[in-house]
Design a protein around this motif. Structure first.
Motif, PDB file in Angstrom:
ATOM      1  N   ALA A 123      -7.061  25.721  39.287  1.00 14.01           N
ATOM      2  CA  ALA A 123      -8.742  25.286  39.563  1.00 14.01           C
ATOM      3  C   ALA A 123      -9.273  23.653  39.266  1.00 14.01           C
ATOM      4  O   ALA A 123      -8.677  23.348  38.753  1.00 14.01           O
ATOM      5  N   VAL A 124     -10.432  23.399  40.235  1.00 10.43           N
ATOM      6  CA  VAL A 124     -11.095  22.307  40.175  1.00 10.43           C
ATOM      7  C   VAL A 124     -12.752  22.506  38.945  1.00 10.43           C
ATOM      8  O   VAL A 124     -12.936  23.360  40.142  1.00 10.43           O
ATOM      9  N   VAL A 125     -12.716  21.927  38.399  1.00 12.14           N
ATOM     10  CA  VAL A 125     -14.188  22.165  37.865  1.00 12.14           C
ATOM     11  C   VAL A 125     -15.286  20.474  37.602  1.00 12.14           C
ATOM     12  O   VAL A 125     -14.425  19.748  37.192  1.00 12.14           O
ATOM     13  N   VAL A 126     -16.235  20.498  37.685  1.00  8.75           N
ATOM     14  CA  VAL A 126     -17.277  19.500  37.752  1.00  8.75           C
ATOM     15  C   VAL A 126     -18.154  19.892  37.075  1.00  8.75           C
ATOM     16  O   VAL A 126     -18.321  21.251  36.994  1.00  8.75           O
ATOM     17  N   GLN A 127     -18.589  18.863  36.271  1.00 10.06           N
ATOM     18  CA  GLN A 127     -20.075  18.420  35.960  1.00 10.06           C
ATOM     19  C   GLN A 127     -20.690  16.551  35.298  1.00 10.06           C
ATOM     20  O   GLN A 127     -19.968  15.787  35.596  1.00 10.06           O
ATOM     21  N   GLN A 128     -22.008  16.979  35.767  1.00  7.21           N
ATOM     22  CA  GLN A 128     -22.352  15.444  35.982  1.00  7.21           C
ATOM     23  C   GLN A 128     -22.555  15.145  34.124  1.00  7.21           C
ATOM     24  O   GLN A 128     -22.964  16.028  33.509  1.00  7.21           O
ATOM     25  N   SER A 129     -22.544  13.940  34.212  1.00 12.32           N
ATOM     26  CA  SER A 129     -22.672  13.455  32.624  1.00 12.32           C
ATOM     27  C   SER A 129     -23.736  11.803  33.001  1.00 12.32           C
ATOM     28  O   SER A 129     -23.649  11.657  34.028  1.00 12.32           O
ATOM     29  N   TYR A 130     -24.420  12.232  32.320  1.00  3.70           N
ATOM     30  CA  TYR A 130     -25.022  10.635  32.236  1.00  3.70           C
ATOM     31  C   TYR A 130     -23.908   9.301  31.309  1.00  3.70           C
ATOM     32  O   TYR A 130     -24.198  10.140  30.196  1.00  3.70           O
ATOM     33  N   LEU A 131     -24.215   8.915  32.096  1.00  2.00           N
ATOM     34  CA  LEU A 131     -22.640   7.399  31.078  1.00  2.00           C
ATOM     35  C   LEU A 131     -23.817   6.420  30.214  1.00  2.00           C
ATOM     36  O   LEU A 131     -24.096   5.837  31.306  1.00  2.00           O
ATOM     37  N   ARG A 132     -22.991   6.398  29.934  1.00  2.00           N
ATOM     38  CA  ARG A 132     -23.568   5.190  28.750  1.00  2.00           C
ATOM     39  C   ARG A 132     -22.648   4.141  28.312  1.00  2.00           C
ATOM     40  O   ARG A 132     -21.846   3.951  28.516  1.00  2.00           O
ATOM     41  N   HIS A 133     -23.030   2.252  28.587  1.00  2.00           N
ATOM     42  CA  HIS A 133     -21.920   1.376  28.337  1.00  2.00           C
ATOM     43  C   HIS A 133     -21.646   1.488  26.725  1.00  2.00           C
ATOM     44  O   HIS A 133     -22.734   1.709  25.881  1.00  2.00           O
ATOM     45  N   HIS A 134     -20.848   1.253  26.343  1.00  2.00           N
ATOM     46  CA  HIS A 134     -19.997   0.963  25.126  1.00  2.00           C
ATOM     47  C   HIS A 134     -18.884   0.153  25.039  1.00  2.00           C
ATOM     48  O   HIS A 134     -18.783   0.182  26.743  1.00  2.00           O
ATOM     49  N   ASP A 135     -18.029   0.032  24.623  1.00  6.46           N
ATOM     50  CA  ASP A 135     -17.169  -1.147  24.367  1.00  6.46           C
ATOM     51  C   ASP A 135     -15.611  -0.017  24.274  1.00  6.46           C
ATOM     52  O   ASP A 135     -15.033  -0.438  25.275  1.00  6.46           O
ATOM     53  N   ASN A 136     -15.984   1.081  24.706  1.00 11.74           N
ATOM     54  CA  ASN A 136     -14.348   1.880  25.564  1.00 11.74           C
ATOM     55  C   ASN A 136     -15.058   2.438  26.874  1.00 11.74           C
ATOM     56  O   ASN A 136     -14.388   3.433  26.875  1.00 11.74           O
ATOM     57  N   ILE A 137     -15.897   2.129  27.494  1.00  9.84           N
ATOM     58  CA  ILE A 137     -15.851   2.899  28.910  1.00  9.84           C
ATOM     59  C   ILE A 137     -16.411   1.449  29.468  1.00  9.84           C
ATOM     60  O   ILE A 137     -16.221   0.405  29.383  1.00  9.84           O
ATOM     61  N   GLN A 138     -15.706   1.524  30.972  1.00  7.26           N
ATOM     62  CA  GLN A 138     -16.012   1.247  31.918  1.00  7.26           C
ATOM     63  C   GLN A 138     -17.458   1.479  32.775  1.00  7.26           C
ATOM     64  O   GLN A 138     -16.912   2.109  34.140  1.00  7.26           O
ATOM     65  N   LEU A 139     -18.337   0.495  33.407  1.00 11.51           N
ATOM     66  CA  LEU A 139     -18.850   1.294  34.549  1.00 11.51           C
ATOM     67  C   LEU A 139     -19.837   0.526  34.879  1.00 11.51           C
ATOM     68  O   LEU A 139     -19.741  -0.879  34.706  1.00 11.51           O
ATOM     69  N   ASP A 140     -19.983   0.502  36.162  1.00 11.93           N
ATOM     70  CA  ASP A 140     -21.096  -0.484  37.318  1.00 11.93           C
ATOM     71  C   ASP A 140     -22.610  -0.260  37.198  1.00 11.93           C
ATOM     72  O   ASP A 140     -22.856  -1.554  36.549  1.00 11.93           O
ATOM     73  N   HIS A 141     -22.652   1.033  36.270  1.00 11.99           N
ATOM     74  CA  HIS A 141     -24.220   0.681  35.727  1.00 11.99           C
ATOM     75  C   HIS A 141     -24.435   2.089  34.965  1.00 11.99           C
ATOM     76  O   HIS A 141     -23.040   3.384  35.009  1.00 11.99           O
ATOM     77  N   GLU A 142     -25.496   2.598  33.892  1.00 15.06           N
ATOM     78  CA  GLU A 142     -25.560   3.503  33.665  1.00 15.06           C
ATOM     79  C   GLU A 142     -26.661   4.358  34.075  1.00 15.06           C
ATOM     80  O   GLU A 142     -26.887   3.760  35.292  1.00 15.06           O
ATOM     81  N   GLY A 143     -26.053   5.397  34.314  1.00 16.49           N
ATOM     82  CA  GLY A 143     -26.644   6.805  34.959  1.00 16.49           C
ATOM     83  C   GLY A 143     -25.611   8.106  35.648  1.00 16.49           C
ATOM     84  O   GLY A 143     -24.974   8.078  34.643  1.00 16.49           O
ATOM     85  N   ILE A 144     -26.676   8.493  36.161  1.00 18.55           N
ATOM     86  CA  ILE A 144     -25.517   9.498  36.971  1.00 18.55           C
ATOM     87  C   ILE A 144     -24.321  10.126  37.107  1.00 18.55           C
ATOM     88  O   ILE A 144     -23.801   9.396  38.470  1.00 18.55           O
ATOM     89  N   TYR A 145     -22.940  11.123  36.749  1.00 16.70           N
ATOM     90  CA  TYR A 145     -21.753  10.466  37.346  1.00 16.70           C
ATOM     91  C   TYR A 145     -21.016  11.645  37.298  1.00 16.70           C
ATOM     92  O   TYR A 145     -21.432  12.273  36.436  1.00 16.70           O
ATOM     93  N   THR A 146     -20.498  12.489  37.764  1.00 16.51           N
ATOM     94  CA  THR A 146     -19.315  13.683  38.435  1.00 16.51           C
ATOM     95  C   THR A 146     -17.877  13.671  37.071  1.00 16.51           C
ATOM     96  O   THR A 146     -17.171  12.685  37.568  1.00 16.51           O
ATOM     97  N   LEU A 147     -17.872  14.053  36.943  1.00 13.87           N
ATOM     98  CA  LEU A 147     -16.439  14.165  35.665  1.00 13.87           C
ATOM     99  C   LEU A 147     -15.529  15.675  36.552  1.00 13.87           C
ATOM    100  O   LEU A 147     -16.367  16.486  37.123  1.00 13.87           O
ATOM    101  N   ALA A 148     -14.619  15.141  36.058  1.00 13.93           N
ATOM    102  CA  ALA A 148     -13.949  16.379  37.220  1.00 13.93           C
ATOM    103  C   ALA A 148     -12.823  16.433  35.769  1.00 13.93           C
ATOM    104  O   ALA A 148     -12.378  16.504  35.653  1.00 13.93           O
ATOM    105  N   GLY A 149     -12.513  18.331  35.995  1.00 17.40           N
ATOM    106  CA  GLY A 149     -11.685  18.973  34.808  1.00 17.40           C
ATOM    107  C   GLY A 149     -10.757  19.598  36.136  1.00 17.40           C
ATOM    108  O   GLY A 149     -11.032  20.673  36.907  1.00 17.40           O
ATOM    109  N   PHE A 150      -9.180  19.561  35.609  1.00 14.93           N
ATOM    110  CA  PHE A 150      -8.381  20.023  36.689  1.00 14.93           C
ATOM    111  C   PHE A 150      -8.024  21.478  35.413  1.00 14.93           C
ATOM    112  O   PHE A 150      -6.844  21.154  34.414  1.00 14.93           O
ATOM    113  N   VAL A 151      -7.393  22.263  36.132  1.00 14.59           N
ATOM    114  CA  VAL A 151      -7.346  23.468  35.201  1.00 14.59           C
ATOM    115  C   VAL A 151      -6.008  23.887  35.955  1.00 14.59           C
ATOM    116  O   VAL A 151      -6.058  24.514  36.699  1.00 14.59           O
TER     117      VAL A 151
END
Length: 448
Positions: A143-171
């Protein structure tokens, strides 16, 4: 990742690391970069990659329903998994409520142990998880499962901007047959998504690939050609109900699996999850012939000292041009033999290794007119008396090498020549033998 951090992950020192200018665009896996360097001293380093999903959508019924930016608060390019939030669950298990619940539970349980947990991607989950696809594969349910998350800047992540992104899980299925997360992914700037994953805890395995609307091919082995080049040949995938499912051959080397947009003219960079090496595990140690010795330069003939300074770089550049563009980790030769053949051609000798494949040795001839020929010598036997022995074309002889050995040769049982250290060009002739004297032990090798 900084150069300092990379060095800490290498088991041995690094002489020089050159990252291409577009590295940040094409080399992130859950925020960790793949480094494509020159002359890594160790191949035990982790590598790579979620790379941009290139190419346009085609007009077929795919999972990629065109979405408006206001549907998810950002563009599809900025939220590459966003299209999976739309529509109903697809696949032959879409109506199996008990299984869908297992998938969601597997997703929710996995966050604490995810390799992406320290990036904070699960800290601000929004809404409920959605199973985008659930189906039966030759290796069990997936299966493939998805969920949205609000991602924020910090030292261990690279983002275009803070905001809503969709995460994906592969099961896929765990050893006990229950739904188990294979891997998860989130978008990084300038890149697309992992489009495939391998499922199957034991025995049969399957590759599941998302239909993103583009023509895609898959390959399970690298081809090393007689002209010294290497490549993957891709078989087109057939998509149905939003995915393509391929049963993998028994005993397949998962490290060799690749996806590519078609036609596969350049690097495809469509990442596959559930493959240890591609997800950054160690590749089993440095498989090159003499990696512990530092940079080594060996004169194979007299009158070639002008080749010494550029030997390693010249060899590396030629082999780099010919290598498989789908390679994730490239190990250049730490040693080079150099010399001139009887017709005046420049001769270089060394090795090259891709990913977790065995190392391979090559001779490179450059004629006076400037034409270059690669002569592959195959996989060397490190325990052989003469690990490197490559017959050159057009009667130019043999290129041979053994570190720390004294090498001499003779024809038809005649007198031995004066020995040369480490590497030598042996002229063409009948009944040619090489005497290898290594640490006081003498062995005779016949060249064929």
């Amino acid at each position: 990742m900084t150069h300092t951090e990379l060095k800490q992950r290498l088991s041995m020192s690094v002489d020089d690391i050159d990252a291409p200018s577009d590295l940040a665009q094409r080399a992130r896996q859950a925020g960790s970069r793949r480094l494509r360097r020159r002359r890594l001293t160790s191949l035990t380093a982790a590598a790579l990659v979620v790379i941009a999903v290139g190419g346009g959508a085609v007009a077929r019924d795919s999972l990629l329903d065109r979405i408006r930016p206001d549907d998810v608060g950002m563009s599809a390019a900025g939220d590459p998994y966003g299209f999976l939030m739309k529509g109903s669950t697809r696949g032959d298990l879409a109506d199996d409520k008990a299984y869908l619940n297992q998938v969601v539970q597997a997703w929710q349980r996995s966050h604490a142990t995810s390799q992406n947990q320290d990036r904070g991607i699960f800290d601000n989950l929004r809404g409920e998880p959605k199973v985008a696809w659930a189906g039966t594969t030759p290796a069990g349910r997936a299966a493939v499962v998805v969920q949205q998350s609000y991602l924020r800047h910090h030292d261990n992540i690279q983002l275009d901007h803070e905001g809503i992104y969709t995460l994906a899980g592969f099961v896929g299925e765990g050893a006990d047959g229950t739904a188990t997360l294979v891997a998860d992914s989130y978008p990084a700037p300038g890149v697309g998504m992992a489009t495939g994953f391998v499922t199957g805890a034991s025995g049969r395995k399957a590759l599941v690939v998302l239909d993103t609307g583009q023509e895609v091919g898959w390959s399970h082995q690298r081809i090393y050609a007689d002209d010294g080049s290497s490549r993957h040949d891709y078989t087109p995938l057939k998509f149905e109900d939003g995915v393509s499912v391929v049963e993998l051959p028994a005993g397949v080397d998962l490290d060799a699996l690749r996806l590519s947009p078609l036609p596969a003219e350049n690097r495809g960079w469509l990442h596959i999850l559930g493959v240890p090496f591609q997800q950054g595990s160690q590749s089993g140690g440095d498989k090159r012939l003499w990696p512990e010795s530092g940079w080594l330069l060996w004169a194979m003939t007299s009158g070639a000292e002008d080749l010494r300074k550029s030997a390693l770089d010249s060899l590396d550049n030629v082999l780099e041009e010919a290598r498989d563009p789908a390679a994730y980790l490239i190990g250049s030769s730490m040693w080079a033999g150099y010399g001139r053949t009887p017709d005046g051609s420049r001769l270089l000798l060394g090795e090259h290794i891709l990913d977790s494949d065995p190392t391979r040795v090559y001779a490179v001839l450059t004629s006076k007119a400037g034409s270059t020929t690669i002569i592959p010598g195959g996989v060397p036997d490190k325990n052989a008396a003469l690990p490197v022995s490559i017959k050159l074309p057009d009667g130019q002889g043999w290129a041979v090498a053994q570190k720390d050995a004294q090498l001499s040769y003779r024809f038809e049982g005649g007198a031995w020549t004066s020995p040369r250290a480490n590497a030598s060009l042996v002229p063409a002739g009948q009944d040619v033998e090489v005497k290898v004297v290594l640490r006081g032990v003498e062995k005779i090798v016949q060249l064929r």
